[in-house]
Enzyme design. Structure first.
Site, PDB file in Angstrom:
ATOM      1  N   ASP A  86      42.049  25.413   6.669  1.00 38.70           N
ATOM      2  CA  ASP A  86      43.135  25.959   7.205  1.00 38.70           C
ATOM      3  C   ASP A  86      43.431  26.505   8.646  1.00 38.70           C
ATOM      4  O   ASP A  86      42.217  26.862   8.808  1.00 38.70           O
ATOM      5  CB  ASP A  86      44.025  26.913   5.938  1.00 38.70           C
ATOM      6  CG  ASP A  86      45.415  26.942   6.459  1.00 38.70           C
ATOM      7  OD1 ASP A  86      45.964  25.963   6.898  1.00 38.70           O
ATOM      8  OD2 ASP A  86      45.969  28.039   6.043  1.00 38.70           O
ATOM      9  N   ASP A 112      43.851  29.598   2.457  1.00 38.58           N
ATOM     10  CA  ASP A 112      44.133  30.905   1.677  1.00 38.58           C
ATOM     11  C   ASP A 112      45.599  30.789   0.712  1.00 38.58           C
ATOM     12  O   ASP A 112      45.814  31.598   0.094  1.00 38.58           O
ATOM     13  CB  ASP A 112      44.453  31.851   2.966  1.00 38.58           C
ATOM     14  CG  ASP A 112      45.308  31.248   4.110  1.00 38.58           C
ATOM     15  OD1 ASP A 112      45.850  30.274   3.922  1.00 38.58           O
ATOM     16  OD2 ASP A 112      45.640  32.013   5.042  1.00 38.58           O
ATOM     17  N   ASP A 157      46.889  25.320  -0.585  1.00 44.67           N
ATOM     18  CA  ASP A 157      45.241  24.856  -0.267  1.00 44.67           C
ATOM     19  C   ASP A 157      44.483  24.857  -1.691  1.00 44.67           C
ATOM     20  O   ASP A 157      43.508  24.309  -1.641  1.00 44.67           O
ATOM     21  CB  ASP A 157      44.667  26.088   0.622  1.00 44.67           C
ATOM     22  CG  ASP A 157      45.534  26.160   1.985  1.00 44.67           C
ATOM     23  OD1 ASP A 157      45.627  25.004   2.476  1.00 44.67           O
ATOM     24  OD2 ASP A 157      45.417  27.291   2.376  1.00 44.67           O
TER      25      ASP A 157
END
Length: 1023
Positions: A380, A737, A741
């Site tokens: 990410d 996080d 995700d």
């Protein structure tokens, strides 16, 4: 921060904020229609409240709320069912090697019981084989259970993600209730700093901004309003909705709850996790494969030997059957490295501890090796590759452009030219940039500094500016919109207002007396402040979207001189806006106007009253205040990449590991950060979720092979990307996080969650957690994982070659018994060359300590200089099996030769054995073979540290290995010379010359290994 008892919309925003007052809903006893509004963002607020059977002015009654809570259940996410501790402990025995050993133990126990019944003299003899094997298995299970229990305690429970309390309307009053008690139809009140307790349709919003990065990946807080959307949109664009688990960064509002618990967007994502089957790691697959191979090999050899014994000797009695079964047990004990599971557990646990010291917590031991095998790291962007701290990096003024150094919320940095060269003290751009930032810092609702409290009063009371003295000594804690806080940080840098610097805060010259707040429709914010340095003269300070704010400006301040704003000026400013936007900067313009000045033929009505109190209703007339503004400049803001990540990405690339960015952020921003970090080059492109949706399966597969940046993607896209990479044979590490995700993190071969900014759902789904949220830590963990994998190969080579040596010793002793003279006196049946207890002792002695020491062996080469291991590559490949067989044959040969020296009728009969009873000769021969095999394996420990490198290179680098060898030698001496152990293990003391023979024969294993490696190195050089 104090919460208003009943947040309402500012009168000036009533029209745009759309506060709804629906007719009271008289029937609150109907079943709540939770989930029956297909998309609440497409219906108006009044329809939403009517569908949920609630009066927005009164809220639910307490009785109705209790009924709905009993009907739908608490507002919590369903966690994974708790696994009983006893099942976790028993799971440690779920291993093919364990099954094989338990089978051998059962056979040994049955044989012991039969022998005890038939031979009363053996009644007092304990079944040492069974006892020792069971003890080893129990110790191994305790080790594995303890380590996994410790890891579980290091992560938070899934249910802790939800907010602890929420403020709702019940019976016409605002009350604070546990978040778990929120039900569909509740009217929830929001204030700055709140965590949203459930999904809902907004009924009112006053300057409401919500941070949704944890759900959508959008790094900038979303401005919310109540306007009905014309068409269905992605979560990130549903501006009239709020979602469970997100947080309010600015403003107030209220919403009607449309979904709770597992029906929320967060709940749906959490539900996706339940469908993700956790695949075994490559190491687990390989150990299972090795276990099956060993098991089949042992069974085949045992059957072959039993058939051979039946044909050659025949089974003439029950005793023959027992002895044959005992031989099968001996083969099983010889073939199975009993300590493999325990050694693997310890080595991985030591690796986990080293990783923990470097900020990486591994939840499952077997995941360590997977990291070392990773070929793709999917990451990410927000908070992982970047700091998740908005930072002003550019300031464009009428006289030019300057850069601002430093990142994040630390007020350390300075102005430089865009090329990094220092600015002269009298450079006009310095003063213009400082003024631009000062305006942004005063027209600002953000706060920087721990413990800072917003003490502005509703009646327009004065307060120091956001750079005021109270927070000057505070840390980088922030309150409010991160973009606004970035302006405060930038102003501190520009004016050198460091904690303890003793300088006067430049914003202290202004006292705010009125405000026209920012809204998504206005796209600007204006404050009226009294300028204390100019006799409290009022001044309007404005910031906002540059293209919008420019429309309210008719003048420009160039080097301290105000002149009319020309069309050329406008074109140049808009071109700068477009350029900065193309470079992924978020732009904000600054403008000002002294009130009461003569601005031409139009009378400045707003400043007719000099008294500050005259501005109390200025927000009612923005069209009067926000005119004839003077353009000051604009800033470029970005969430900067972590400084150490670029080097980490480069190291990963050198190691053959591809880095892929998958984010919910804007494509331009994603591509810019990816280029800055070296994830892609200048020609690289970013694909969006919409692009992926319009691809055929073949096009999608091809895109995943070549594209390394994906933006504006949904959780489903992330999972598809990870699955596609895995289908292509990649071992995927997925970092994240946010809640969005979590499914991909769980689906990946190794899921990595952020420990600081990561949500609890993601941490629960991950196999590893980074306590410092640092991408560079991932690469360091990969390096550690590769070293651990190399060490695992070392001790597997050592264990398997040693155990093959034991198997071949027993098997060869049976086949060659007639040549070697291995038989009991007067017995027609074969005698095993080594006892099961001796084989078990060898495994305990040489497998445990030396193998564990090899598990912490220093790296003999740069592990990050080679490519990642392919998914199809075996941990134990053909070349290692070749090493294992060569060393195993050599080990068995020297052992049998040593035994033959002390057996009459053998090939190399020792004359000194003449006159000694046959029984004593068998004991002596077994003691020689027993000791030679122990020392041969210790020499093998030195040789097995590398497949091709000489054992003499770096021989003394691992002091733990030498300590383990010394311990093994000492324990072998005890077994040889302690009388009670002589009886238990069937040994006899050795003379000095016999020790020389043992050491000489055992050393041939090291000599043979060195010659074998020389051949391998020569072959490699010719390739």
């Amino acid at each position: 921060m104090k919460r208003p008892a009943n947040p309402t919309v500012n009168p000036v925003n009533a029209a745009t904020a759309g506060q709804v007052t629906a007719d009271p809903v008289k029937d609150q006893t109907a079943t709540p229609l939770d989930g029956q509004i297909a998309d609440p963002s497409l219906v108006d607020a009044q329809t939403a409240t009517a569908a949920m059977h609630v009066d927005p002015a009164e809220g639910l009654s307490s009785d109705e709320a209790a009924r709905r809570l009993a009907e739908t259940g608490p507002n919590v996410l369903a966690g994974a069912p708790e696994i009983p501790k006893w099942r976790k402990f028993l799971a440690q025995f779920n291993d093919p090697l364990v099954y094989l050993l338990l089978g051998a133990t059962a056979i040994s126990l049955i044989a012991w019981l039969i022998e005890r019944a038939n031979n009363p003299a053996e009644a007092e003899k304990l079944p040492f084989d069974c006892i020792v094997i069971v003890l080893i298995l129990i110790v191994n299970a305790i080790l594995g259970y303890a380590q996994e229990a410790k890891a579980e305690q290091a992560v938070a429970a899934l249910s802790r993600m939800a907010a602890a309390h929420a403020t709702v309307l019940r019976d016409g009053r605002s009350v604070s209730i546990p978040t778990a008690d929120v039900v569909s139809g509740d009217i929830v009140l929001l204030a700055e700093g709140d965590t949203v307790a459930a999904d809902g349709r907004l009924l009112a919003a006053a300057a409401l901004h919500v941070a949704e990065a944890s759900l959508t990946g959008e790094s900038v807080p979303v401005t919310k309003n109540v306007a009905t959307l014309p068409a269905a949109k992605a979560l990130a664009d549903r501006t009239n909705m709020v979602f469970n688990g997100t947080s309010v960064t600015q403003g107030t509002g209220r919403f009607v709850v449309t979904a709770t618990g597992m029906n929320t967007q967060v709940g749906k994502i959490a539900g996706m996790l339940a469908g993700q089957k956790e695949e075994p790691t490559p190491l687990q697959k390989e150990i299972a494969f090795v276990s099956k191979v060993l098991g089949l090999a042992v069974c085949a050899i045992a059957v072959l030997v039993l058939v051979l014994l039946a044909v050659v000797y025949g089974f003439n009695s029950t005793q023959d059957v027992i002895e044959s079964l005992l031989l099968a047990v001996s083969l099983a004990v010889a073939a199975v490295p009993e300590g493999l599971a325990a050694i693997l557990t310890v080595v991985l646990a030591l690796g986990v501890q080293r990783m923990a010291r470097h900020h990486a917590i591994v939840k499952k031991l077997s995941s360590v090796e997977t990291l070392g095998s990773a070929s793709v790291i999917c990451s990410d962007k927000t908070g992982t590759l970047t700091r998740n701290e908005m930072t002003v990096q550019r300031v464009v003024t009428p006289s030019g452009e300057v850069a601002l150094t430093g990142t994040g919320y630390e007020t350390v940095g300075e102005m430089t030219d865009v090329d990094g060269s220092p600015l002269a003290a009298d450079d006009v751009r310095r003063a213009e940039a400082a003024r631009t930032l000062l305006i942004g810092a005063v027209a600002n609702d953000g706060q920087l500094g721990a413990g800072q409290v917003d003490d502005r009063q509703a009646d327009g009371g004065q307060t120091d500016g956001p750079l005021g003295g109270e927070q000057s000594g505070a840390g980088p804690a922030i309150i409010g919109d991160p973009t606004e806080v970035s302006l405060i940080v930038a102003a501190r840098k520009a004016f050198g207002t460091e904690p303890g610097a003793g300088r006067t805060d430049p914003t202290s010259r202004y006292s705010r007396v009125a405000e026209i707040p920012f809204t998504s429709e206005r796209k600007r914010m204006t404050v009226i402040a009294a300028d204390r340095e100019n006799g409290d003269r009022p001044v309007a300070l404005a910031k906002g979207a540059p293209d919008v704010l420019l429309g309210y400006c008719d003048r420009i301040d160039v080097a301290g001189t105000v002149r009319p704003l020309t069309d050329a000026d406008r074109s140049r400013i808009l071109a700068d806006v477009e350029r900065l936007s193309g470079e992924a900067y978020r732009t904000l313009g600054s403008a000002y106007r002294p009130l009461g000045e003569d601005v031409g033929p139009v009378t400045d009505d707003v400043a007719d009253v000099a008294d500050a109190a005259g501005f109390a209703d200025v927000a009612d007339h923005p069209e009067t205040t926000e005119r004839h503004l003077i353009w000051a400049g604009m800033v470029g803001i970005i969430d900067p990449p972590r400084t150490e990540v670029r080097d980490a990405v480069a190291e990963a690339h050198a190691a053959g590991i591809r880095t892929v960015m998958i984010t919910g952020d804007h494509p331009l921003t994603a591509a810019r950060i990816a280029k800055d970090l070296g994830v892609i080059d200048e020609s690289g492109r970013a694909l969006t979720g919409d692009d992926l949706d319009h691809m055929t399966p073949q096009e999608f597969d091809e895109a995943v092979r070549g594209v390394s940046v994906y933006a504006r993607v949904a959780p489903e896209h992330k999972m598809r990307i990870v699955d596609a990479l895995q289908a292509q044979g990649q071992i995927v590490a997925m970092t994240g996080d946010g809640v969005n995700d979590a499914p991909a993190v769980k689906s990946a071969d190794i899921g990595v969650a952020m420990g600081i900014t990561g949500t609890e759902v993601t941490k629960e789904s991950a196999k590893m957690i980074l306590t410092d949220d640092n991408f560079a830590t991932i690469v360091a963990a990969v390096r550690e994982g590769r070293s651990i994998f190399d060490n695992i190969r070392k001790f597997l080579r050592y264990l398997l070659s040693s155990n093959v040596g034991e198997v071949l010793t027993v098997f060869g002793g049976v086949l060659l018994a007639g040549f070697l003279g291995i038989s009991e006196p007067g017995a027609d049946s074969v005698t095993v060359p080594l006892l099961a207890t001796q084989l078990l002792w060898i495994n305990l002695l040489t497998d445990a300590a030396p193998a564990m020491a090899m598990g912490v062996d220093p790296s003999t080469e740069n592990v990050m200089s080679r490519g990642p291991r392919k998914l199809t590559d075996r941990v134990i490949d053909g070349r290692m099996w070749g090493d294992v067989i060569v060393i195993g044959v050599l080990m068995a040969a020297v052992t049998l030769i040593g035994m033959d020296l002390y057996l009459p009728g053998g090939l190399l009969t020792d004359d000194s054995a003449m006159g000694v009873t046959h029984a004593d000769q068998i004991v002596m021969a077994r003691t020689m073979g027993f000791t030679i095999l122990v020392f041969a394996q210790l020499f093998n420990a030195l040789a097995a540290r590398s497949a091709t490198q000489s054992a003499f290179r770096g021989m003394f680098a691992n002091r733990w290995l030498w300590g383990a060898i010394a311990l093994s030698v000492a324990l072998q001496l005890v077994v040889i010379y302690v009388p009670v152990l002589n009886t238990a293990f069937g040994t006899t003391p050795l003379d000095p010359h016999q020790w020389l023979e043992c050491l000489g024969l055992a050393a041939l294993v090291l000599v043979g290994s060195e010659l074998y490696k020389m051949v391998l190195r020569a072959v490699e050089r010719r390739r």
